[in-house]
Design a protein around this motif. Sequence first.
Motif, PDB file in Angstrom:
ATOM      1  N   ALA A 136      23.081  -4.690  22.547  1.00 41.39           N
ATOM      2  CA  ALA A 136      21.888  -4.120  23.168  1.00 41.39           C
ATOM      3  C   ALA A 136      21.777  -2.619  22.960  1.00 41.39           C
ATOM      4  CB  ALA A 136      21.869  -4.438  24.656  1.00 41.39           C
ATOM      5  N   GLY A 137      22.872  -1.903  22.885  1.00 42.87           N
ATOM      6  CA  GLY A 137      22.829  -0.456  22.728  1.00 42.87           C
ATOM      7  C   GLY A 137      22.719   0.014  21.297  1.00 42.87           C
ATOM      8  N   ALA A 138      22.647  -0.908  20.343  1.00 40.63           N
ATOM      9  CA  ALA A 138      22.697  -0.520  18.931  1.00 40.63           C
ATOM     10  C   ALA A 138      21.335  -0.503  18.260  1.00 40.63           C
ATOM     11  CB  ALA A 138      23.618  -1.486  18.179  1.00 40.63           C
ATOM     12  N   PHE A 139      20.259  -0.640  19.005  1.00 43.71           N
ATOM     13  CA  PHE A 139      18.941  -0.798  18.403  1.00 43.71           C
ATOM     14  C   PHE A 139      18.556   0.330  17.464  1.00 43.71           C
ATOM     15  CE2 PHE A 139      17.519  -3.516  22.200  1.00 43.71           C
ATOM     16  CZ  PHE A 139      18.075  -4.629  21.619  1.00 43.71           C
ATOM     17  N   SER A 140      18.916   1.563  17.781  1.00 48.85           N
ATOM     18  CA  SER A 140      18.454   2.674  16.945  1.00 48.85           C
ATOM     19  C   SER A 140      19.125   2.710  15.575  1.00 48.85           C
ATOM     20  CB  SER A 140      18.678   3.998  17.665  1.00 48.85           C
ATOM     21  OG  SER A 140      20.053   4.214  17.851  1.00 48.85           O
ATOM     22  N   SER A 141      20.223   1.976  15.405  1.00 50.90           N
ATOM     23  CA  SER A 141      20.908   2.014  14.118  1.00 50.90           C
ATOM     24  C   SER A 141      20.910   0.652  13.413  1.00 50.90           C
ATOM     25  CB  SER A 141      22.353   2.486  14.312  1.00 50.90           C
ATOM     26  OG  SER A 141      23.046   1.573  15.136  1.00 50.90           O
ATOM     27  N   VAL A 142      20.067  -0.259  13.854  1.00 46.90           N
ATOM     28  CA  VAL A 142      20.049  -1.609  13.290  1.00 46.90           C
ATOM     29  C   VAL A 142      19.436  -1.603  11.901  1.00 46.90           C
ATOM     30  CG1 VAL A 142      19.014  -3.882  13.556  1.00 46.90           C
ATOM     31  CG2 VAL A 142      19.981  -2.721  15.518  1.00 46.90           C
ATOM     32  N   ARG A 143      20.007  -2.402  11.026  1.00 48.22           N
ATOM     33  CA  ARG A 143      19.444  -2.617   9.696  1.00 48.22           C
ATOM     34  C   ARG A 143      19.079  -4.086   9.582  1.00 48.22           C
ATOM     35  NH1 ARG A 143      23.541   1.013   9.028  1.00 48.22           N
ATOM     36  NH2 ARG A 143      22.965   2.947   8.021  1.00 48.22           N
ATOM     37  N   ILE A 144      18.185  -4.398   8.668  1.00 50.58           N
ATOM     38  CA  ILE A 144      17.828  -5.789   8.449  1.00 50.58           C
ATOM     39  C   ILE A 144      19.059  -6.493   7.896  1.00 50.58           C
ATOM     40  CG2 ILE A 144      16.340  -7.348   7.154  1.00 50.58           C
ATOM     41  CD1 ILE A 144      14.246  -5.106   7.187  1.00 50.58           C
ATOM     42  N   THR A 145      19.464  -7.569   8.545  1.00 44.26           N
ATOM     43  CA  THR A 145      20.695  -8.231   8.157  1.00 44.26           C
ATOM     44  C   THR A 145      20.520  -9.739   8.097  1.00 44.26           C
ATOM     45  OG1 THR A 145      21.398  -8.331  10.452  1.00 44.26           O
ATOM     46  CG2 THR A 145      22.154  -6.443   9.184  1.00 44.26           C
ATOM     47  N   ALA A 146      21.309 -10.365   7.275  1.00 47.83           N
ATOM     48  CA  ALA A 146      21.410 -11.814   7.162  1.00 47.83           C
ATOM     49  C   ALA A 146      22.666 -12.085   6.360  1.00 47.83           C
ATOM     50  CB  ALA A 146      20.181 -12.393   6.473  1.00 47.83           C
ATOM     51  N   THR A 147      22.999 -13.364   6.173  1.00 46.25           N
ATOM     52  CA  THR A 147      24.203 -13.673   5.401  1.00 46.25           C
ATOM     53  C   THR A 147      24.042 -13.225   3.958  1.00 46.25           C
ATOM     54  OG1 THR A 147      23.372 -15.892   5.029  1.00 46.25           O
ATOM     55  CG2 THR A 147      24.884 -15.588   6.862  1.00 46.25           C
ATOM     56  N   SER A 148      22.791 -13.176   3.466  1.00 43.78           N
ATOM     57  CA  SER A 148      22.498 -12.674   2.122  1.00 43.78           C
ATOM     58  C   SER A 148      21.029 -12.277   2.086  1.00 43.78           C
ATOM     59  CB  SER A 148      22.773 -13.745   1.068  1.00 43.78           C
ATOM     60  OG  SER A 148      21.816 -14.783   1.172  1.00 43.78           O
ATOM     61  N   ALA A 149      20.653 -11.516   1.080  1.00 40.89           N
ATOM     62  CA  ALA A 149      19.238 -11.148   0.939  1.00 40.89           C
ATOM     63  C   ALA A 149      18.401 -12.408   0.742  1.00 40.89           C
ATOM     64  CB  ALA A 149      19.059 -10.188  -0.233  1.00 40.89           C
ATOM     65  N   GLY A 150      18.921 -13.365  -0.026  1.00 38.41           N
ATOM     66  CA  GLY A 150      18.201 -14.619  -0.247  1.00 38.41           C
ATOM     67  C   GLY A 150      17.969 -15.382   1.041  1.00 38.41           C
ATOM     68  N   ASP A 151      18.972 -15.397   1.929  1.00 36.77           N
ATOM     69  CA  ASP A 151      18.830 -16.064   3.224  1.00 36.77           C
ATOM     70  C   ASP A 151      17.727 -15.407   4.045  1.00 36.77           C
ATOM     71  OD1 ASP A 151      19.579 -17.766   5.509  1.00 36.77           O
ATOM     72  OD2 ASP A 151      20.436 -15.916   6.338  1.00 36.77           O
ATOM     73  N   LEU A 152      17.713 -14.086   4.066  1.00 37.06           N
ATOM     74  CA  LEU A 152      16.692 -13.372   4.833  1.00 37.06           C
ATOM     75  C   LEU A 152      15.302 -13.682   4.290  1.00 37.06           C
ATOM     76  CD1 LEU A 152      16.206 -11.337   7.134  1.00 37.06           C
ATOM     77  CD2 LEU A 152      16.288  -9.557   5.402  1.00 37.06           C
ATOM     78  N   VAL A 153      15.135 -13.617   2.974  1.00 36.38           N
ATOM     79  CA  VAL A 153      13.840 -13.922   2.359  1.00 36.38           C
ATOM     80  C   VAL A 153      13.434 -15.365   2.670  1.00 36.38           C
ATOM     81  CG1 VAL A 153      12.655 -14.226   0.140  1.00 36.38           C
ATOM     82  CG2 VAL A 153      14.032 -12.182   0.558  1.00 36.38           C
ATOM     83  N   ASP A 154      14.374 -16.292   2.560  1.00 35.19           N
ATOM     84  CA  ASP A 154      14.076 -17.693   2.852  1.00 35.19           C
ATOM     85  C   ASP A 154      13.589 -17.882   4.282  1.00 35.19           C
ATOM     86  OD1 ASP A 154      14.779 -18.407   0.278  1.00 35.19           O
ATOM     87  OD2 ASP A 154      16.770 -19.184   0.846  1.00 35.19           O
ATOM     88  N   ARG A 155      14.188 -17.172   5.224  1.00 40.58           N
ATOM     89  CA  ARG A 155      13.775 -17.287   6.628  1.00 40.58           C
ATOM     90  C   ARG A 155      12.339 -16.773   6.815  1.00 40.58           C
ATOM     91  NH1 ARG A 155      18.357 -17.709  10.468  1.00 40.58           N
ATOM     92  NH2 ARG A 155      20.259 -17.809   9.222  1.00 40.58           N
ATOM     93  N   PHE A 156      12.024 -15.654   6.165  1.00 41.92           N
ATOM     94  CA  PHE A 156      10.656 -15.135   6.263  1.00 41.92           C
ATOM     95  C   PHE A 156       9.661 -16.092   5.609  1.00 41.92           C
ATOM     96  CE2 PHE A 156      12.402 -11.051   7.559  1.00 41.92           C
ATOM     97  CZ  PHE A 156      11.410 -10.548   8.374  1.00 41.92           C
ATOM     98  N   LEU A 157       9.996 -16.620   4.445  1.00 39.01           N
ATOM     99  CA  LEU A 157       9.078 -17.522   3.741  1.00 39.01           C
ATOM    100  C   LEU A 157       8.896 -18.849   4.459  1.00 39.01           C
ATOM    101  CD1 LEU A 157      10.064 -16.875   0.029  1.00 39.01           C
ATOM    102  CD2 LEU A 157       8.025 -16.067   1.246  1.00 39.01           C
ATOM    103  N   ALA A 158       9.896 -19.280   5.212  1.00 41.66           N
ATOM    104  CA  ALA A 158       9.795 -20.539   5.946  1.00 41.66           C
ATOM    105  C   ALA A 158       8.944 -20.411   7.206  1.00 41.66           C
ATOM    106  CB  ALA A 158      11.192 -21.046   6.303  1.00 41.66           C
ATOM    107  N   ALA A 159       8.772 -19.198   7.703  1.00 42.90           N
ATOM    108  CA  ALA A 159       7.952 -18.982   8.902  1.00 42.90           C
ATOM    109  C   ALA A 159       6.477 -18.998   8.534  1.00 42.90           C
ATOM    110  CB  ALA A 159       8.318 -17.640   9.546  1.00 42.90           C
TER     111      ALA A 159
END
Length: 95
Positions: free
Chosen positions: A57-80
């Motif tokens: 909860a205290g780490a919001f200002s330093s968060v980066r977009i994360t996933a197990t891989s870039a492909g996983d992140l893209v797949d999640r966005f495309l599936a929505a």
Amino acid sequence: MWGVTAEYPVERVLSDKGRFSRWVALYLAGDLRGQGLEIIPSGKEPHYDATAQSVDAGAFSSVRITATSAGDLVDRFLAAAYTGLQNEHFTPRPA
């Protein structure tokens, strides 16, 4: 990604933050959450980050977009579910 709020309606986001994007994808936060993504404030409203991992909860200002891989992140966005929209406020980047 940018969140739409009363202070930052979609037209303001498109004409300001999205002005260099000819096309945008509009998502509902619930549809992204349905794909296992968390939507968290980056500390620079109206910017938000998406993560597929838990974040302290205290780490919001330093968060980066994360996933197990870039492909996983893209797949999640495309599936929505999303709506593609041509940005009528598009401005080419200066040379």
